[in-house]
Scaffold this motif. Structure first.
Motif, PDB file in Angstrom:
ATOM      1  N   ARG A 113     -95.536  53.019 -35.241  1.00 23.04           N
ATOM      2  CA  ARG A 113     -94.259  52.754 -35.929  1.00 23.04           C
ATOM      3  C   ARG A 113     -93.281  53.871 -35.615  1.00 23.04           C
ATOM      4  O   ARG A 113     -93.532  55.041 -35.895  1.00 23.04           O
ATOM      5  CB  ARG A 113     -94.502  52.645 -37.426  1.00 23.04           C
ATOM      6  N   VAL A 114     -92.181  53.498 -34.976  1.00 17.98           N
ATOM      7  CA  VAL A 114     -91.141  54.461 -34.635  1.00 17.98           C
ATOM      8  C   VAL A 114     -90.054  54.346 -35.683  1.00 17.98           C
ATOM      9  O   VAL A 114     -89.668  53.227 -36.039  1.00 17.98           O
ATOM     10  CB  VAL A 114     -90.542  54.137 -33.241  1.00 17.98           C
ATOM     11  N   GLY A 115     -89.558  55.454 -36.188  1.00 21.52           N
ATOM     12  CA  GLY A 115     -88.481  55.319 -37.168  1.00 21.52           C
ATOM     13  C   GLY A 115     -88.146  56.603 -37.883  1.00 21.52           C
ATOM     14  O   GLY A 115     -88.507  57.694 -37.435  1.00 21.52           O
ATOM     15  N   ASN A 116     -87.466  56.429 -39.005  1.00 22.25           N
ATOM     16  CA  ASN A 116     -87.031  57.555 -39.830  1.00 22.25           C
ATOM     17  C   ASN A 116     -88.257  58.370 -40.265  1.00 22.25           C
ATOM     18  O   ASN A 116     -89.116  57.862 -40.988  1.00 22.25           O
ATOM     19  CB  ASN A 116     -86.286  56.996 -41.051  1.00 22.25           C
ATOM     20  N   PRO A 117     -88.329  59.623 -39.861  1.00 18.70           N
ATOM     21  CA  PRO A 117     -89.527  60.411 -40.167  1.00 18.70           C
ATOM     22  C   PRO A 117     -89.687  60.712 -41.652  1.00 18.70           C
ATOM     23  O   PRO A 117     -90.748  61.187 -42.059  1.00 18.70           O
ATOM     24  CB  PRO A 117     -89.308  61.695 -39.366  1.00 18.70           C
TER      25      PRO A 117
ATOM     26  N   LEU B  38     -94.878  56.975 -37.514  1.00 17.08           N
ATOM     27  CA  LEU B  38     -95.695  57.926 -36.742  1.00 17.08           C
ATOM     28  C   LEU B  38     -94.886  58.647 -35.675  1.00 17.08           C
ATOM     29  O   LEU B  38     -95.297  59.686 -35.179  1.00 17.08           O
ATOM     30  CB  LEU B  38     -96.877  57.195 -36.085  1.00 17.08           C
ATOM     31  N   VAL B  39     -93.779  58.054 -35.288  1.00 17.49           N
ATOM     32  CA  VAL B  39     -92.962  58.660 -34.235  1.00 17.49           C
ATOM     33  C   VAL B  39     -91.519  58.750 -34.715  1.00 17.49           C
ATOM     34  O   VAL B  39     -90.889  57.731 -34.981  1.00 17.49           O
ATOM     35  CB  VAL B  39     -93.037  57.831 -32.928  1.00 17.49           C
ATOM     36  N   GLY B  40     -91.021  59.973 -34.814  1.00 13.03           N
ATOM     37  CA  GLY B  40     -89.642  60.204 -35.238  1.00 13.03           C
ATOM     38  C   GLY B  40     -88.705  60.194 -34.038  1.00 13.03           C
ATOM     39  O   GLY B  40     -89.060  59.756 -32.941  1.00 13.03           O
ATOM     40  N   PRO B  41     -87.498  60.694 -34.231  1.00 11.68           N
ATOM     41  CA  PRO B  41     -86.491  60.654 -33.166  1.00 11.68           C
ATOM     42  C   PRO B  41     -86.691  61.747 -32.116  1.00 11.68           C
ATOM     43  O   PRO B  41     -87.367  62.749 -32.372  1.00 11.68           O
ATOM     44  CB  PRO B  41     -85.196  60.928 -33.933  1.00 11.68           C
ATOM     45  N   LEU B  42     -86.068  61.548 -30.969  1.00  9.67           N
ATOM     46  CA  LEU B  42     -85.922  62.648 -30.010  1.00  9.67           C
ATOM     47  C   LEU B  42     -84.877  63.598 -30.582  1.00  9.67           C
ATOM     48  O   LEU B  42     -84.025  63.207 -31.362  1.00  9.67           O
ATOM     49  CB  LEU B  42     -85.469  62.127 -28.646  1.00  9.67           C
TER      50      LEU B  42
ATOM     51  N   GLU C 216     -91.079  71.538 -49.729  1.00 15.44           N
ATOM     52  CA  GLU C 216     -89.640  71.691 -49.457  1.00 15.44           C
ATOM     53  C   GLU C 216     -89.377  72.176 -48.030  1.00 15.44           C
ATOM     54  O   GLU C 216     -88.490  71.668 -47.338  1.00 15.44           O
ATOM     55  CB  GLU C 216     -89.032  72.707 -50.432  1.00 15.44           C
ATOM     56  N   LEU C 217     -90.184  73.156 -47.628  1.00 17.89           N
ATOM     57  CA  LEU C 217     -89.976  73.686 -46.273  1.00 17.89           C
ATOM     58  C   LEU C 217     -90.293  72.615 -45.230  1.00 17.89           C
ATOM     59  O   LEU C 217     -89.574  72.448 -44.239  1.00 17.89           O
ATOM     60  CB  LEU C 217     -90.860  74.932 -46.070  1.00 17.89           C
ATOM     61  N   ALA C 218     -91.359  71.852 -45.494  1.00 22.85           N
ATOM     62  CA  ALA C 218     -91.719  70.771 -44.564  1.00 22.85           C
ATOM     63  C   ALA C 218     -90.594  69.750 -44.475  1.00 22.85           C
ATOM     64  O   ALA C 218     -90.278  69.249 -43.391  1.00 22.85           O
ATOM     65  CB  ALA C 218     -93.016  70.111 -45.016  1.00 22.85           C
ATOM     66  N   GLU C 219     -89.971  69.460 -45.598  1.00 23.07           N
ATOM     67  CA  GLU C 219     -88.893  68.472 -45.576  1.00 23.07           C
ATOM     68  C   GLU C 219     -87.698  68.976 -44.760  1.00 23.07           C
ATOM     69  O   GLU C 219     -87.055  68.210 -44.037  1.00 23.07           O
ATOM     70  CB  GLU C 219     -88.484  68.124 -47.003  1.00 23.07           C
ATOM     71  N   LEU C 220     -87.432  70.263 -44.869  1.00 26.07           N
ATOM     72  CA  LEU C 220     -86.363  70.838 -44.034  1.00 26.07           C
ATOM     73  C   LEU C 220     -86.710  70.715 -42.550  1.00 26.07           C
ATOM     74  O   LEU C 220     -85.848  70.431 -41.721  1.00 26.07           O
ATOM     75  CB  LEU C 220     -86.167  72.314 -44.366  1.00 26.07           C
ATOM     76  N   VAL C 221     -88.001  70.948 -42.238  1.00 21.75           N
ATOM     77  CA  VAL C 221     -88.448  70.797 -40.845  1.00 21.75           C
ATOM     78  C   VAL C 221     -88.208  69.357 -40.390  1.00 21.75           C
ATOM     79  O   VAL C 221     -87.715  69.103 -39.285  1.00 21.75           O
ATOM     80  CB  VAL C 221     -89.943  71.184 -40.690  1.00 21.75           C
ATOM     81  N   THR C 222     -88.524  68.412 -41.260  1.00 18.79           N
ATOM     82  CA  THR C 222     -88.285  67.005 -40.921  1.00 18.79           C
ATOM     83  C   THR C 222     -86.795  66.748 -40.693  1.00 18.79           C
ATOM     84  O   THR C 222     -86.407  66.112 -39.717  1.00 18.79           O
ATOM     85  CB  THR C 222     -88.824  66.089 -42.038  1.00 18.79           C
ATOM     86  N   LEU C 223     -85.978  67.274 -41.580  1.00 18.63           N
ATOM     87  CA  LEU C 223     -84.528  67.040 -41.451  1.00 18.63           C
ATOM     88  C   LEU C 223     -83.985  67.625 -40.154  1.00 18.63           C
ATOM     89  O   LEU C 223     -83.186  66.995 -39.467  1.00 18.63           O
ATOM     90  CB  LEU C 223     -83.783  67.659 -42.636  1.00 18.63           C
ATOM     91  N   GLU C 224     -84.415  68.840 -39.803  1.00 20.70           N
ATOM     92  CA  GLU C 224     -83.808  69.499 -38.643  1.00 20.70           C
ATOM     93  C   GLU C 224     -84.492  69.179 -37.321  1.00 20.70           C
ATOM     94  O   GLU C 224     -83.838  69.101 -36.285  1.00 20.70           O
ATOM     95  CB  GLU C 224     -83.823  71.021 -38.836  1.00 20.70           C
ATOM     96  N   ALA C 225     -85.827  69.037 -37.352  1.00 22.63           N
ATOM     97  CA  ALA C 225     -86.547  68.822 -36.094  1.00 22.63           C
ATOM     98  C   ALA C 225     -86.983  67.368 -35.928  1.00 22.63           C
ATOM     99  O   ALA C 225     -87.421  66.971 -34.855  1.00 22.63           O
ATOM    100  CB  ALA C 225     -87.763  69.748 -36.016  1.00 22.63           C
ATOM    101  N   GLY C 226     -86.903  66.578 -36.992  1.00 19.08           N
ATOM    102  CA  GLY C 226     -87.238  65.164 -36.912  1.00 19.08           C
ATOM    103  C   GLY C 226     -88.731  64.876 -36.954  1.00 19.08           C
ATOM    104  O   GLY C 226     -89.166  63.760 -36.656  1.00 19.08           O
ATOM    105  N   LYS C 227     -89.524  65.860 -37.360  1.00 24.11           N
ATOM    106  CA  LYS C 227     -90.981  65.629 -37.430  1.00 24.11           C
ATOM    107  C   LYS C 227     -91.343  64.728 -38.593  1.00 24.11           C
ATOM    108  O   LYS C 227     -90.745  64.862 -39.667  1.00 24.11           O
ATOM    109  CB  LYS C 227     -91.703  66.961 -37.663  1.00 24.11           C
ATOM    110  N   ILE C 228     -92.353  63.899 -38.421  1.00 21.87           N
ATOM    111  CA  ILE C 228     -92.819  63.072 -39.540  1.00 21.87           C
ATOM    112  C   ILE C 228     -93.451  63.985 -40.610  1.00 21.87           C
ATOM    113  O   ILE C 228     -93.898  65.106 -40.296  1.00 21.87           O
ATOM    114  CB  ILE C 228     -93.836  62.003 -39.084  1.00 21.87           C
TER     115      ILE C 228
END
Ligand code: UN1
Length: 507
Positions: free
Chosen positions: A326-330, A336-340, A95-107
């Protein structure tokens, strides 16, 4: 994707963020002017309330009061709080990792890795709680004992950046807590929800083990909130992660009130690739270090210094590997590459690329924006740029996935290029020649110097940080804990005489 569809998507991400916060036991914050956003779509996840100056002052006050009792709790007992936090992090890693993805855009895998880094440093801190060693020295006086003891320092202010929104907090907080300090945390205003989640978990851990929850305070808002920490003389140590510019403002202000600073600022990390390098391994190491986290780590590989005999071959292989990223929705598997993180990050990347061309550079690949999830989301292809020399641009840190390629003929010249930038965080060499590797390890002026791995992805067991404009701080492993404690030199006389040091006779 039309605007409406994007808005709908952003709403869904917002609902997901709410659900995650709920699952982590955090109450959904009062809506206010601080917007938690997601770089995935550029939309708003949740509106929050920023802390007022009065609230910030009160939070520092509570941490200062809590310190008075926390410092007297034995260190191994203090570790119980960190142990419980680690258990909660294990239980809520996804869950915490998913929040990190949502806020920081990390895969996903990188976000999970970041939470793992928190768990790792908690384990380190737990063991450390029984190893806050002081040394003893022989006294020059008979019947005397000379020793050093380490004591809690006070309130530690932690200012963290968006790109490691939770791990860097944990490096500081887990260690500070076992050292007997209390913590006031000012997270990046870009990642307020992950901060709220971490604060909630730590609060819960404190309740579970019967520790004082006031040992940790969270203050949210813009730079003015951070400035209150910087200028408050109740804050004994200010640990700040961010840009060189920010460090340049913070350091003199903290020094002016005789506080301590621990700075983790920018990096402009290079890897040397020698003729003997295992190129297949080097390519893998380079791509992860340069394009991973969309080039938004302070340890990201930004400069490649390649022996001229293999430069063409390596650049070709890199271009091929970059072509497969592959760049895209993390949130999507296989990306492999999320957004700036923001439009500003995108603009500075574009500016850097056009300057590179002006300075005689050749863009080998990447740099273009991909319109994926609406007009407010900034997805770009990571870029490789061949440069004729280490120009002013190359000497600057652009916080985006641009890898500048330079060539060298002589290993000493390559090491000189590695060092000829204002920053001094991380560096590496790919070589199978041990002499060359050792020369590099002795010659790199960075806080981190690696052989046959990239510049990023350090383990928590070592001290993390760098020299020059990177700020000189060291965090997480090794003896970094010493920054969070004060040292006392103790001389104990167990004789019946009073001999003076240096053989002085007095009266
Ligand atoms: C940062 O980018 O601020 O070594 C920290 C690494 C990570 C930490 C990076 N363990 O890349």
């Amino acid at each position: 994707m039309t605007h409406t569809v994007t808005e709908h998507f952003s709403e869904q991400l917002g609902l997901r963020a709410r659900a995650l916060l709920h699952g982590l036991g955090a109450s959904v914050p009062e809506p206010g002017s601080l917007l938690a956003r997601t770089p995935i779509s550029g939309g708003t996840l949740l509106p929050l309330t920023a802390d007022t100056p009065t609230e910030v002052d009160a939070a520092i006050g509570r941490a200062a009061v809590a310190f008075q009792s926390w410092r007297t709790v034995p260190a191994p007992v203090r570790a119980a709080l960190v142990r419980r936090l680690a258990q909660l992090l294990v239980a809520h890693q996804g869950e915490l990792a998913e929040l990190v993805t949502l806020e920081a855009g990390k895969i996903g895998p990188e976000a999970l890795g970041e939470v793992q880094e928190m768990i790792d440093v908690c384990e380190f801190a737990i063991g450390l709680s029984r190893q806050l060693y002081g040394v003893t020295m022989p006294s020059e006086r008979p019947g005397h004992r000379l020793m050093e003891t380490w004591h809690p320092l006070g309130v530690v202010g932690v200012i963290s950046a968006f790109n490691f929104p939770v791990a860097v907090w944990a490096w500081n907080t887990a260690i500070a807590l076992v050292c007997g300090d209390t913590v006031v945390w000012k997270p990046s205003e870009t990642t307020p929800l992950t901060a709220l989640a971490c604060h909630t978990l730590l609060h819960r851990a404190a309740v579970d083990v019967g520790a004082d929850p006031e040992v940790h305070q969270l203050i949210q808002g813009d730079a003015t909130v951070g400035e209150a920490l910087v200028d408050d003389s109740r804050v004994a140590l200010l640990s700040a992660t961010g840009s060189v510019r920010m460090g340049g403002v913070v350091a003199p202000r903290v020094a002016g009130r005789f506080g301590r600073c621990l700075l983790e600022l920018g990096g402009n990390n290079a890897a040397i690739v020698a003729p003997s390098a295992d190129l297949e391994l080097a390519v893998r190491g380079i791509v992860f270090a340069a394009a991973g986290t969309a080039g938004q780590r302070c340890t990201t590989l930004r400069r490649l210094i390649v022996h001229s005999s293999i430069a063409d071959r390596l650049v070709e292989q890199l271009a091929a590997a970059y072509g497969q990223l592959r760049v895209g929705n993390p949130l999507d598997e296989g990306v492999l590459v999320g957004p700036l993180i923001s439009e500003r990050a995108f603009t500075s990347m574009q500016k850097a690329l056009s300057r590179a061309v002006d300075e005689g550079g050749e863009i080998i690949c990447g740099g273009e924006r991909i319109d994926l999830l609406g007009p407010d989301a900034y997805y770009v292809r990571p870029s490789v740029v061949r440069m004729p020399a280490q120009t002013e641009l190359v000497r600057e840190e652009t916080f985006a996935p641009i890898l500048y390629v330079l060539t060298y003929d002589d290993i000493d010249a390559a090491i000189a290029l590695n060092n000829d930038v204002p920053q001094g965080l991380s560096s590496s060499i790919f070589t199978l020649d041990q002499r060359e590797a050792e020369r590099f390890l002795a010659g790199s002026d960075c806080g981190i110097a690696n052989v046959n791995i990239g510049t990023s992805g350090a383990e928590i067991g070592g001290a993390f940080g760098g020299e020059k404009n990177t700020g000189g701080g060291r965090e997480s492993g090794s003896d970094s804990w010493k920054a969070y404690m004060r040292r006392a030199t103790n001389t104990v006389n167990y004789s019946t005489e009073l001999p003076l040091a240096q053989g002085i006779t007095f009266g």
